[in-house]
Design an enzyme around this catalytic site. Sequence first.
Site, PDB file in Angstrom:
ATOM      1  N   SER A  30      -8.350   3.793  11.075  1.00 46.96           N
ATOM      2  CA  SER A  30      -7.573   2.443  10.972  1.00 46.96           C
ATOM      3  C   SER A  30      -5.945   2.567  11.080  1.00 46.96           C
ATOM      4  O   SER A  30      -4.990   1.610  11.059  1.00 46.96           O
ATOM      5  CB  SER A  30      -7.848   1.889   9.571  1.00 46.96           C
ATOM      6  OG  SER A  30      -7.358   2.714   8.706  1.00 46.96           O
ATOM      7  N   HIS A  69      -3.338   3.358   3.904  1.00 43.24           N
ATOM      8  CA  HIS A  69      -2.857   2.261   4.663  1.00 43.24           C
ATOM      9  C   HIS A  69      -1.551   1.990   4.219  1.00 43.24           C
ATOM     10  O   HIS A  69      -0.784   2.484   3.262  1.00 43.24           O
ATOM     11  CB  HIS A  69      -3.723   1.023   4.438  1.00 43.24           C
ATOM     12  CG  HIS A  69      -4.764   0.853   5.233  1.00 43.24           C
ATOM     13  ND1 HIS A  69      -5.670  -0.037   5.032  1.00 43.24           N
ATOM     14  CD2 HIS A  69      -5.260   1.795   6.174  1.00 43.24           C
ATOM     15  CE1 HIS A  69      -6.905   0.094   6.003  1.00 43.24           C
ATOM     16  NE2 HIS A  69      -6.682   1.256   6.339  1.00 43.24           N
ATOM     17  N   ASP A  95      -5.416  -5.797   4.684  1.00 39.21           N
ATOM     18  CA  ASP A  95      -6.401  -5.575   3.901  1.00 39.21           C
ATOM     19  C   ASP A  95      -7.140  -6.760   3.100  1.00 39.21           C
ATOM     20  O   ASP A  95      -6.026  -7.808   3.066  1.00 39.21           O
ATOM     21  CB  ASP A  95      -6.232  -4.379   2.850  1.00 39.21           C
ATOM     22  CG  ASP A  95      -6.000  -3.076   3.759  1.00 39.21           C
ATOM     23  OD1 ASP A  95      -6.224  -2.926   4.865  1.00 39.21           O
ATOM     24  OD2 ASP A  95      -5.310  -2.149   2.939  1.00 39.21           O
TER      25      ASP A  95
END
Length: 132
Positions: A30, A69, A95
């Site tokens: 990701s 992230h 998210d």
Amino acid sequence: MNYKEIATYIVIILAGVIIAQHMNVVVSGSMEPVMYRGDIVVVDQNPSSVQVGDIVVYHATWFPEPVIHRVKEIYKTSNGSTYLITKGDNNPTADPYPVQFPDQVISKVVDIGGQPLIIPKIGYITLWIRGL
């Protein structure tokens, strides 16, 4: 085996344990191309502040492993709680849920000159052992 050898092994093991506490393994793609699955990131376990653009490691309500992230937005609610909107660089959308700061944040990825401190590919051993 003599005492010097034993002492040396103990020091090496202790150093490894201490260093491992300041690292996290990337478990997905990701965040590509910044970091890849199997990379290890060096983290600050006591982030006193987080800014937009920082990469954080947090306990997600929607994923069983810690998520790594980037912070895209920071906002405060009327009751004074701080939330982060996070997104993987390689993901099309943010998210699914905001991240409460500091409660859900485990650590912040250390960067040097805006580049995250990464040790490539070493984490594959951990992923294999954990079955991820």
